[in-house]
Enzyme design. Structure first.
Site, PDB file in Angstrom:
ATOM      1  N   ASP A 161      -0.918  27.702  12.396  1.00 23.31           N
ATOM      2  CA  ASP A 161      -0.200  26.867  11.423  1.00 23.31           C
ATOM      3  C   ASP A 161       1.189  27.444  11.130  1.00 23.31           C
ATOM      4  OD1 ASP A 161      -3.036  26.638  11.262  1.00 23.31           O
ATOM      5  OD2 ASP A 161      -2.900  25.721   9.290  1.00 23.31           O
ATOM      6  N   HIS A 212       3.317  25.144   9.056  1.00 18.89           N
ATOM      7  CA  HIS A 212       3.416  24.505   7.732  1.00 18.89           C
ATOM      8  C   HIS A 212       4.830  24.476   7.145  1.00 18.89           C
ATOM      9  CE1 HIS A 212      -0.480  23.066   6.655  1.00 18.89           C
ATOM     10  NE2 HIS A 212      -1.085  24.221   6.902  1.00 18.89           N
ATOM     11  N   ASP A 218       3.902  19.798   6.340  1.00 14.06           N
ATOM     12  CA  ASP A 218       3.292  19.813   4.998  1.00 14.06           C
ATOM     13  C   ASP A 218       3.399  21.196   4.366  1.00 14.06           C
ATOM     14  OD1 ASP A 218       2.606  17.154   4.721  1.00 14.06           O
ATOM     15  OD2 ASP A 218       0.562  17.403   5.431  1.00 14.06           O
ATOM     16  N   ARG A 219       3.392  21.175   3.034  1.00 14.65           N
ATOM     17  CA  ARG A 219       3.458  22.375   2.182  1.00 14.65           C
ATOM     18  C   ARG A 219       4.840  23.027   2.232  1.00 14.65           C
ATOM     19  NH1 ARG A 219      -1.284  23.569  -0.198  1.00 14.65           N
ATOM     20  NH2 ARG A 219      -3.205  22.805   0.720  1.00 14.65           N
ATOM     21  N   ASN A 223      -5.123  19.088  11.208  1.00 15.85           N
ATOM     22  CA  ASN A 223      -5.571  18.150  10.166  1.00 15.85           C
ATOM     23  C   ASN A 223      -4.418  17.693   9.275  1.00 15.85           C
ATOM     24  OD1 ASN A 223      -5.662  20.907   9.003  1.00 15.85           O
ATOM     25  ND2 ASN A 223      -6.420  19.876   7.175  1.00 15.85           N
ATOM     26  N   ARG A 266     -14.531  23.653   2.368  1.00 19.23           N
ATOM     27  CA  ARG A 266     -13.391  22.796   2.010  1.00 19.23           C
ATOM     28  C   ARG A 266     -13.818  21.507   1.334  1.00 19.23           C
ATOM     29  NH1 ARG A 266      -8.860  24.174   5.213  1.00 19.23           N
ATOM     30  NH2 ARG A 266      -9.420  25.718   6.766  1.00 19.23           N
ATOM     31  N   HIS A 307      -5.998  26.871  11.192  1.00 18.89           N
ATOM     32  CA  HIS A 307      -6.589  26.114  10.080  1.00 18.89           C
ATOM     33  C   HIS A 307      -6.845  26.915   8.813  1.00 18.89           C
ATOM     34  CE1 HIS A 307      -8.558  22.616   8.441  1.00 18.89           C
ATOM     35  NE2 HIS A 307      -9.806  22.995   8.663  1.00 18.89           N
TER      36      HIS A 307
END
Length: 477
Positions: free
Chosen positions: A218, A220, A250-251, A279, A378, A405
């Site tokens: 990731d 991100h 994202d984030r 995801n 999760r 992830h």
């Protein structure tokens, strides 16, 4: 005596939490609960640490345990609402936000979240009502030929082929907050959408002598940390291939910059630069965690829609040298699933992963230390044990599964007797976790070479600056 010991352990957990070492905090809170399981605050403290690690299912369970002990404990409703909001269970979250607002009418953040949650429930219902299975592409009616690059545009021009010169200029533009011309943005997304659409659901590649491939987890939206990987490890080239294993966006608040840079390298090296879907390359996550808002703020809604179409075209896995299966989440709820099932999976028939099935599991599952399979920490997908991984690897002739992830404090972790490897490439994740980043180099001998790296400074823009629902303040980031 047990109560005093428990409080001491809780205080140690608070210290670890303050130092942003969430796994250690969880260890101490768990010990505190084992010493005294009647104190609801221990559960809500652990729930908050789970939220930091995105273990929202565990956070919901802890908040519920706290409420079993004290049905009036506002903090427990708050934690459970946050966790349900984070996994997009807005209808469940709204129930708890309503209770928090009623019990703490002066809490402005809770009131804001309650109002936002009501809007999200209405929006979800609206989107479902207007959903069309074969909606026209956002590219329809887009006339790139008529788009003029103004004389004042100060960047390198892009013609019909990607060039290293264009990428070098793009890297520098993004560092200082400049954008690409919208024509080039459209060009890049459309070209890469076509490239990845025509790739297999599981791309298969080998490492030739004098070549290497780097596997990254990731990123991100942490653009400056992505550049640090390239600085330390070398930029993509004809002999240095890269695989980015999902969750590019994202984030972090430079998600468009990362997506455009990775896409440009994919265009430049179509057979030596690989992108797996994560995801967070999905519409519902992009709406919640900032990528949609960032696209609209920096470019346009059409840019987001085109990115969305390109994300749904991405491969779901990469097989390196018939030895390593690389996919974003993890393994399956059924031992019968094989590499051939992944090869045969028609990812184009289902744009979004949904709540079940192979695609959802490939994007969402996580390893666990206990044998067998267990419920997801999760709240989405499930968890798989070392025996599941061993059987899958033996059945498919694999040395290991490489996945991403999840944050790992050292940037990577080797689990399941060496057969399950997690790599995560966003150091100091969301500016709130003191983790390292990592990447893996694989040369022609197929030995895994692990490299850790630290976060680098970035301009003063907070994570999730473009999220439109106050998720940052809600999660204490």
């Amino acid at each position: 005596m047990a109560v005093e010991t428990a409080v001491e352990l809780k205080n140690k957990g608070n210290e670890a939490f303050k130092n942003r070492d969430w796994p250690t905090a969880i260890e101490y809170y768990t010990k505190a609960i084992n010493a005294d399981d009647k104190e609801p605050a221990f559960y809500t403290n652990r729930a908050q640490a789970h939220i930091k690690l995105e273990a929202y299912g565990y956070a919901i369970a802890d908040a519920t345990s706290a409420l079993d002990l004290n049905p009036d404990f506002v903090k427990a409703y708050y934690r459970r609402a946050v966790a349900n909001t984070a996994i997009l269970r807005h209808a469940d979250a709204i129930h708890d936000w309503k209770i928090v607002v009623k019990k703490s009418p002066a809490d402005k953040v809770a009131r804001t979240q309650y109002d936002a949650c009501q809007k999200l429930v209405k929006r979800d219902a609206f989107l479902k009502a207007i959903e069309v299975s074969d909606a026209p592409s956002a590219a329809e009616g887009l006339d790139l030929d008529s788009m003029v690059i103004e004389e004042g545009y100060d960047g390198v021009r892009l013609k019909d082929e990607m060039t290293q010169e264009f990428i070098d200029d793009m890297i520098e533009r993004f560092k200082v907050g400049k954008k690409l011309h919208r024509k080039y943005v459209f060009q890049i997304i459309l070209k890469v959408k076509e490239l990845v659409y025509n790739e297999a659901t599981m791309v298969e590649t080998h490492v030739e002598p004098s070549q290497k491939i780097t596997v990254c987890g990731d990123t991100h939206g942490q653009y400056f940390d992505l550049l640090e990987i390239f600085r330390l490890n070398g930029f993509p080239s004809p002999t240095h291939h890269y695989l980015f294993n999902g969750d590019f966006v994202d984030r972090g608040s430079w998600s468009t910059e990362i997506a455009l840079l990775l896409y440009s390298y994919k265009w430049l090296y179509p057979s030596g630069f690989f992108l797996n879907r994560g995801n967070h390359e999905t519409d519902d996550m992009n709406r919640m965690y900032g990528f949609e808002g960032e696209c609209k703020a920096k470019y346009s809604e059409r840019v987001f829609k085109l990115f969305s179409e390109s994300f749904s075209a991405l491969p779901l896995a990469t097989l390196i040298g018939d030895k390593y299966l690389v996919l974003h989440g993890g393994l399956f709820s059924d031992d019968a699933v094989s590499l051939d099932d992944i090869r045969k999976l028609n990812r184009h028939a289902q744009r979004q992963p949904g709540q079940s099935g192979l695609m959802m599991e490939m994007l969402w599952t996580d390893p666990q230390t206990a044998p067998g399979r267990g419920p997801s920490k999760r709240g989405v997908g499930m968890q798989f044990g070392p025996d599941v991984t061993k059987r899958f690897c033996e059945k498919n002739g694999l040395e290991a599964v490489i996945r991403s992830h999840e944050v790992r404090m050292e940037g990577y972790e080797v689990e399941h007797d060496g057969k399950c490897i997690t790599v995560f490439s966003a150091p100091k994740y969301c500016d709130s976790t003191e983790n390292k980043g990592a990447y893996i180099n694989i040369e022609a001998d197929y030995k895994l070479q692990f490299h850790k790296f630290d976060a680098v400074p970035h301009p003063d823009i907070k994570p999730m600056a473009y999220a439109q629902n106050g998720m940052m303040s809600m999660m204490g980031m």
